[in-house]
Scaffold this active site. Structure first.
Site, PDB file in Angstrom:
ATOM      1  N   CYS A  84       0.813  -1.220   0.000  1.00  0.00           N
ATOM      2  CA  CYS A  84       0.000   0.000   0.000  1.00  0.00           C
ATOM      3  C   CYS A  84       0.843   1.266   0.000  1.00  0.00           C
ATOM      4  CB  CYS A  84      -0.937   0.001   1.201  1.00  0.00           C
ATOM      5  SG  CYS A  84      -1.954  -1.481   1.331  1.00  0.00           S
ATOM      6  N   CYS A 210     -13.846  -1.096   7.900  1.00  0.00           N
ATOM      7  CA  CYS A 210     -12.942  -1.553   6.845  1.00  0.00           C
ATOM      8  C   CYS A 210     -13.051  -0.670   5.607  1.00  0.00           C
ATOM      9  CB  CYS A 210     -13.264  -2.999   6.458  1.00  0.00           C
ATOM     10  SG  CYS A 210     -13.336  -4.135   7.859  1.00  0.00           S
ATOM     11  N   LYS A 331     -10.824   4.941   4.304  1.00  0.00           N
ATOM     12  CA  LYS A 331     -12.106   4.416   4.759  1.00  0.00           C
ATOM     13  C   LYS A 331     -13.255   4.872   3.880  1.00  0.00           C
ATOM     14  CE  LYS A 331     -15.143   2.415   7.100  1.00  0.00           C
ATOM     15  NZ  LYS A 331     -15.944   2.492   5.873  1.00  0.00           N
ATOM     16  N   HIS A 335      -9.442   3.000  -1.565  1.00  0.00           N
ATOM     17  CA  HIS A 335      -8.064   2.491  -1.467  1.00  0.00           C
ATOM     18  C   HIS A 335      -7.671   1.703  -2.703  1.00  0.00           C
ATOM     19  CE1 HIS A 335      -4.358   1.204   0.115  1.00  0.00           C
ATOM     20  NE2 HIS A 335      -4.744   0.124   0.780  1.00  0.00           N
TER      21      HIS A 335
END
Length: 388
Positions: A84, A210, A331, A335
């Site tokens: 990431c 998540c 969030k 992502h």
């Protein structure tokens, strides 16, 4: 002293896209070039991040594909992969290159497709994500990243009394911020009650704890400090820290501390001759709500153990004393792995220019971005400031 400056920024909406990677990247890179007022022919080098296209889409050797698509055939290109933290590391290397005088003007960005548009379903993408965990010690157990960060967070709860309600407050805040961000994957607000009523994913995380799988691209134009004043609205890059930690969770002395983040933050603050107390806001890697709480402490924005209470008290809201993730964070903003790092820097650039619209942090002069990779074993921390 500035090491470099960002003079252009662009990103796509994060969400679900059906375009191939080079077209998706073009929708971020070309606006970044326009924002900087530079032509593709003026770019000396191109550093970009992409973590998973080889596994997810059978699409590798992306450098010349992306460069030629945006009119930069012939420019040297370097692809980075650090889970990431992928495009954050690309940015760090670009800053070092212009600071050292190797290049003057560099395009930095990232692109990723993580939704079923890749041809992979959620289970398959979860497995691909998990390839960033330890191959021998963790992958055979079936451990995936919700479980990894759930373990970190449960330890934090044990040490400091952090509660599920405090995790929910992080989700509520970030969804509220994301509702003000036209590029966010999720533009819908939520409540503590809704967050606490969601299904368990990995204890203590529920669904609203998540971040989503997203598709998207982001890009910035980086120039040397010497050239920055010849561009409109440059934003200084005064520090970039990069640190690693052991990968297996069982080998981490204090997994709830995220040591690599602390080391990278110390480097960035020292380079910038500043401190956490001088930061007006932060963009952090909140792949899970617990990750934001850990990051707020690792960056020194709050004391150890105070991340949960700070979220609950509203201190990390846009109008709080330590605003975190005004973009909505991973969030709510989303992502897309390879695009996440430079997307954080797009947000810092817009906020420090005063052009972030409804989510603008009043009077923001300095900010910090924190992006981690894998199970917190790679972290890049960047300090940016309004040019004086």
């Amino acid at each position: 002293m500035a090491r470099a400056a960002v003079v252009g920024a662009g990103m796509t909406k994060f969400g679900v896209h059906d375009k191939p990677l080079q077209e998706l990247f073009g929708e971020a890179a070309l606006p970044a070039l326009d924002d900087a007022g530079v032509e593709p022919s003026e770019i000396d080098a191109f550093y970009f991040g992409n973590a998973m296209s080889g596994q997810a889409e059978n699409d590798t050797h992306l450098g010349p594909k992306l460069a030629s698509h945006v009119g930069m055939a012939g420019v040297p290109v370097q692809r980075f992969e650090d889970a990431c933290a992928t495009s954050s590391n690309a940015f760090k290397n670009a800053v070092e290159a212009v600071d050292a005088g190797i290049h003057d003007v560099v395009l930095v960005g990232g692109v990723e497709r993580c939704t079923p548009e890749t041809g992979q379903d959620t289970a398959a993408m979860t497995r691909i994500f998990a390839s960033a965990s330890h191959r021998q010690y963790e992958q055979p157990t079936g451990l995936t990243f919700p479980g990894v960060f759930a373990l970190f967070t449960k330890r934090h709860m044990h040490e400091y009394g952090t509660t599920e309600e405090q995790l929910a407050e992080v989700a509520v805040k970030n969804h509220g911020n994301g509702a003000l961000n036209p590029n966010a994957h999720f533009g819908k607000e939520t409540t503590v009650e809704e967050a606490l009523d969601g299904p368990i994913v990995a204890d203590p995380f529920r669904l609203m704890d998540c971040c989503p799988f997203s598709d998207g691209a982001s890009a910035v134009v980086v120039v040397s400090d010497e050239l920055a004043d010849s561009y409109d609205a440059p934003v200084d890059v005064s520090g970039v820290g990069h640190a690693t930690d052991v990968v297996p969770i069982g080998d981490k002395d204090t997994p709830h501390v995220t040591q690599a983040a602390r080391d990278a933050a110390a480097q960035a603050y020292e380079q910038a001759d500043t401190s956490a107390a001088e930061m007006d806001f932060a963009e952090v890697h909140d792949c899970f709500t617990g990750a934001e709480i850990l990051a707020s402490e690792a960056l020194g924005l709050v004391e150890d153990g105070e991340g949960g209470p700070a979220a609950e008290a509203g201190r990390t809201a846009r109008d709080g004393d330590v605003p975190i993730n005004p973009s909505g964070g991973l969030k709510a903003k989303g992502h897309p792995i390879g695009a996440t790092g430079t997307a954080q820097l797009v947000e810092l650039t817009e906020q420090l220019r005063g052009t972030a619209g409804e989510r603008q942090i009043d009077g923001a002069d300095s900010a910090v971005a924190h992006n981690l990779g894998g199970d917190a074993a790679t972290t890049v921390v960047t300090v940016m400031e309004v040019r004086q």
